[in-house]
Design a protein around this motif. Structure first.
Motif, PDB file in Angstrom:
ATOM      1  N   GLN A   4       9.870  11.311 -43.361  1.00 12.06           N
ATOM      2  CA  GLN A   4       9.291  11.887 -42.484  1.00 12.06           C
ATOM      3  C   GLN A   4       8.940  11.507 -41.375  1.00 12.06           C
ATOM      4  O   GLN A   4       8.742  11.940 -40.045  1.00 12.06           O
ATOM      5  CB  GLN A   4       7.981  12.606 -43.315  1.00 12.06           C
ATOM      6  N   LYS A   5       8.455  10.089 -41.168  1.00 13.38           N
ATOM      7  CA  LYS A   5       8.138   9.311 -39.885  1.00 13.38           C
ATOM      8  C   LYS A   5       9.250   9.380 -39.044  1.00 13.38           C
ATOM      9  O   LYS A   5       9.237   9.528 -37.900  1.00 13.38           O
ATOM     10  CB  LYS A   5       7.657   8.097 -40.194  1.00 13.38           C
ATOM     11  N   ILE A   6      10.337   9.391 -39.531  1.00 13.41           N
ATOM     12  CA  ILE A   6      11.625   9.141 -38.697  1.00 13.41           C
ATOM     13  C   ILE A   6      11.979  10.544 -38.406  1.00 13.41           C
ATOM     14  O   ILE A   6      12.416  10.807 -37.013  1.00 13.41           O
ATOM     15  CB  ILE A   6      12.934   8.713 -39.796  1.00 13.41           C
ATOM     16  N   THR A   7      11.512  11.403 -39.024  1.00 15.50           N
ATOM     17  CA  THR A   7      11.814  12.938 -38.510  1.00 15.50           C
ATOM     18  C   THR A   7      10.803  13.231 -37.284  1.00 15.50           C
ATOM     19  O   THR A   7      11.304  13.959 -36.364  1.00 15.50           O
ATOM     20  CB  THR A   7      11.646  14.044 -39.700  1.00 15.50           C
ATOM     21  N   GLU A   8       9.822  12.706 -37.334  1.00 17.57           N
ATOM     22  CA  GLU A   8       8.653  12.921 -36.278  1.00 17.57           C
ATOM     23  C   GLU A   8       9.515  12.051 -34.953  1.00 17.57           C
ATOM     24  O   GLU A   8       9.261  12.693 -33.911  1.00 17.57           O
ATOM     25  CB  GLU A   8       7.242  12.196 -36.495  1.00 17.57           C
ATOM     26  N   PHE A   9      10.044  10.894 -35.298  1.00 18.58           N
ATOM     27  CA  PHE A   9      10.771  10.235 -34.206  1.00 18.58           C
ATOM     28  C   PHE A   9      11.816  11.171 -33.676  1.00 18.58           C
ATOM     29  O   PHE A   9      11.992  11.073 -32.171  1.00 18.58           O
ATOM     30  CB  PHE A   9      10.929   8.735 -34.621  1.00 18.58           C
ATOM     31  N   ARG A  10      12.487  11.965 -34.424  1.00 16.04           N
ATOM     32  CA  ARG A  10      13.374  12.475 -33.833  1.00 16.04           C
ATOM     33  C   ARG A  10      12.968  13.753 -33.162  1.00 16.04           C
ATOM     34  O   ARG A  10      13.722  14.039 -32.156  1.00 16.04           O
ATOM     35  CB  ARG A  10      14.558  12.973 -35.219  1.00 16.04           C
ATOM     36  N   ARG A  11      11.959  14.592 -33.466  1.00 19.97           N
ATOM     37  CA  ARG A  11      11.313  15.339 -32.658  1.00 19.97           C
ATOM     38  C   ARG A  11      10.997  15.089 -31.472  1.00 19.97           C
ATOM     39  O   ARG A  11      11.074  15.677 -30.532  1.00 19.97           O
ATOM     40  CB  ARG A  11      10.088  15.875 -33.696  1.00 19.97           C
ATOM     41  N   SER A  37       4.521  20.550 -23.965  1.00 17.44           N
ATOM     42  CA  SER A  37       5.518  19.541 -24.725  1.00 17.44           C
ATOM     43  C   SER A  37       4.835  18.164 -24.584  1.00 17.44           C
ATOM     44  O   SER A  37       5.436  17.393 -25.634  1.00 17.44           O
ATOM     45  CB  SER A  37       6.992  19.499 -23.602  1.00 17.44           C
ATOM     46  N   GLN A  38       4.367  17.686 -23.597  1.00 14.45           N
ATOM     47  CA  GLN A  38       3.906  16.309 -23.791  1.00 14.45           C
ATOM     48  C   GLN A  38       2.648  16.032 -24.821  1.00 14.45           C
ATOM     49  O   GLN A  38       2.687  15.129 -25.557  1.00 14.45           O
ATOM     50  CB  GLN A  38       2.895  16.054 -22.318  1.00 14.45           C
ATOM     51  N   LYS A  39       1.917  17.298 -25.102  1.00 12.63           N
ATOM     52  CA  LYS A  39       0.945  17.119 -26.263  1.00 12.63           C
ATOM     53  C   LYS A  39       1.812  17.040 -27.438  1.00 12.63           C
ATOM     54  O   LYS A  39       1.376  16.488 -28.641  1.00 12.63           O
ATOM     55  CB  LYS A  39       0.048  18.351 -26.258  1.00 12.63           C
ATOM     56  N   ALA A  72       3.073  14.009 -32.249  1.00 13.49           N
ATOM     57  CA  ALA A  72       4.225  13.535 -33.063  1.00 13.49           C
ATOM     58  C   ALA A  72       3.940  11.602 -33.165  1.00 13.49           C
ATOM     59  O   ALA A  72       4.172  11.345 -34.370  1.00 13.49           O
ATOM     60  CB  ALA A  72       5.569  13.748 -32.714  1.00 13.49           C
ATOM     61  N   CYS A  73       3.581  11.399 -32.197  1.00 13.98           N
ATOM     62  CA  CYS A  73       3.476  10.001 -32.226  1.00 13.98           C
ATOM     63  C   CYS A  73       2.099   9.552 -33.007  1.00 13.98           C
ATOM     64  O   CYS A  73       2.429   8.747 -33.915  1.00 13.98           O
ATOM     65  CB  CYS A  73       3.149   9.363 -30.873  1.00 13.98           C
ATOM     66  N   LYS A  75      -2.384   4.629 -34.509  1.00 15.70           N
ATOM     67  CA  LYS A  75      -2.635   3.656 -33.571  1.00 15.70           C
ATOM     68  C   LYS A  75      -2.184   4.095 -32.276  1.00 15.70           C
ATOM     69  O   LYS A  75      -2.660   3.651 -31.030  1.00 15.70           O
ATOM     70  CB  LYS A  75      -2.041   2.472 -33.702  1.00 15.70           C
ATOM     71  N   TYR A  76      -1.295   5.013 -32.049  1.00 14.50           N
ATOM     72  CA  TYR A  76      -0.863   5.791 -30.878  1.00 14.50           C
ATOM     73  C   TYR A  76      -1.833   6.674 -30.062  1.00 14.50           C
ATOM     74  O   TYR A  76      -1.427   7.159 -29.228  1.00 14.50           O
ATOM     75  CB  TYR A  76       0.646   6.160 -31.103  1.00 14.50           C
ATOM     76  N   ALA A  77      -2.720   6.748 -30.779  1.00 11.36           N
ATOM     77  CA  ALA A  77      -4.045   8.157 -30.042  1.00 11.36           C
ATOM     78  C   ALA A  77      -4.431   7.733 -28.853  1.00 11.36           C
ATOM     79  O   ALA A  77      -4.578   8.363 -28.098  1.00 11.36           O
ATOM     80  CB  ALA A  77      -5.082   7.961 -31.171  1.00 11.36           C
ATOM     81  N   GLU A  78      -4.546   6.242 -28.707  1.00 12.33           N
ATOM     82  CA  GLU A  78      -4.874   5.861 -27.250  1.00 12.33           C
ATOM     83  C   GLU A  78      -3.816   5.614 -26.103  1.00 12.33           C
ATOM     84  O   GLU A  78      -3.909   5.149 -25.004  1.00 12.33           O
ATOM     85  CB  GLU A  78      -5.755   4.633 -27.399  1.00 12.33           C
TER      86      GLU A  78
END
Length: 336
Positions: A74-81, A217-219, A224-225, A231-234
């Motif tokens: 699922q994490k990799i799917t998010e990366f693919r998205r 799209s940016q959001k 997804a990140c 940790k990517y929230a910031e």
């Protein structure tokens, strides 16, 4: 264990040869076969119970492993998205002619990043080698930019397939029962996939104009990140963020998933394989063949020879099991 196996075989042969030189009464065959059937009936019953208890335990472990594999998938799917959104629109990349327009055209639409890279770093020769070479000679081709774009879209969709995926889903390509197909993950690890993508972001090449993406799209990408790791929230959407994600994918998610999928493919190994072999041997040489010999073989000479052979084999099997019993128990109780 190998040494004990060799000794067991030698003892079985020695016992068979010793018995073969001795004259035995008719009752010897009957009594010996009955004894073999009795001992191995009990022995096999114990082994069957123990073996299937282990199988139940393995199934439980595999269920947990599968659930972990699904989570990593699922994490990799998010990366693919994320990659899908970054490669979805015209005008976002520095040069659409070197990326979207070039790789979407009929001649090159089935070229895959794995084939491109493996051709350059090994003796591997893909079926479409000539097309890849033609692509590299195309005047629109730019090695770094085209390579990065191809790497991203090859991870988004299986370019060897004509399947068209629903927007933002990306579940069907590569996946089986929620986890990624082993062969694809093996390729991703083999070619050091995410690390190669991350190199362009690490060098801070300005191939992607993130501000040209819509706010929506940016959001979508940033959300997804965060689903990959809070940790990517910031972070802001830029090369630094993409480099961090690619690094995490390469060092953690791809490799961990690869190991989990390897574990799921192991089947019987180690102690489980040894127990299975002993169990099958016990059933064949201690139950099935003695049963057949006892009731079906009428020729006295043949029955006598088979009986002596079975005595030797069963002695060897029991010797091997008993002498390995400490090692089997030790492997059961010691956790590494």
């Amino acid at each position: 264990m190998i040494l004990l196996g060799i000794i067991s075989i030698q003892l079985a042969i020695l016992l068979f040869v010793t018995l073969s030189t001795r004259t035995t009464e008719p009752e010897f065959n009957k009594n010996s076969l009955e004894l073999i059937l009795t001992i191995n009936g009990l022995f096999s019953a114990i082994l069957v119970t123990y073996f299937f208890n282990r199988i139940s335990w393995i199934l439980s472990i595999n269920k947990e492993t599968h659930e972990e594999a699904v989570a990593f998938s699922q994490k990799i799917t998010e990366f693919r998205r994320i990659l899908k959104k970054l490669t979805e629109f015209y005008g976002v990349w520095e040069d659409d002619n070197a990326t979207k327009s070039l790789l979407n055209q009929k001649d090159y639409k089935h070229i895959d990043y794995y084939d491109l890279k493996m051709l350059s770093i090994s003796d591997y020769e893909p079926e479409d080698k000539e097309l890849i070479e033609k692509l590299q000679k195309d005047k629109r081709y730019k090695e770094s930019q085209t390579g990065l774009y191809l790497g991203m879209i090859s991870l988004v969709n299986d370019r060897k397939s004509d399947n068209i995926m629903p927007d933002d889903e990306l579940y069907k390509d590569y996946q089986i029962k929620g986890r990624y197909n082993f062969e694809h993950v093996q390729k991703w690890v083999e070619v050091d996939y995410a690390s190669r993508l991350g190199y362009a972001f690490q060098k801070d090449y300005q191939f992607i104009h993130y501000n040209r993406l819509s706010k929506k799209s940016q959001k979508y990408i940033l959300d997804a990140c965060i689903r990959i790791n809070p940790k990517y929230a910031e972070y802001e959407l830029d090369n630094k963020l993409m480099n961090e994600i690619c690094d995490d994918m390469n060092e953690h998610y791809f490799k961990e998933l690869y190991q989990l999928l390897l574990d799921l493919r192991k089947g019987l190994s180690g102690i489980n394989l040894i127990i299975f072999i002993i169990l099958i041997s016990s059933l064949v040489f201690g139950v099935l063949i003695p049963f057949f010999t006892y009731f079906m073989v009428q020729d006295f000479g043949l029955k006598q020879s088979l009986t002596k052979l079975l005595i030797g084999i069963n002695f060897g099997l029991l010797f091997f099991f008993v002498t390995n019993l400490y090692g089997i128990i030790k492997k059961e109780i010691i956790w590494k």
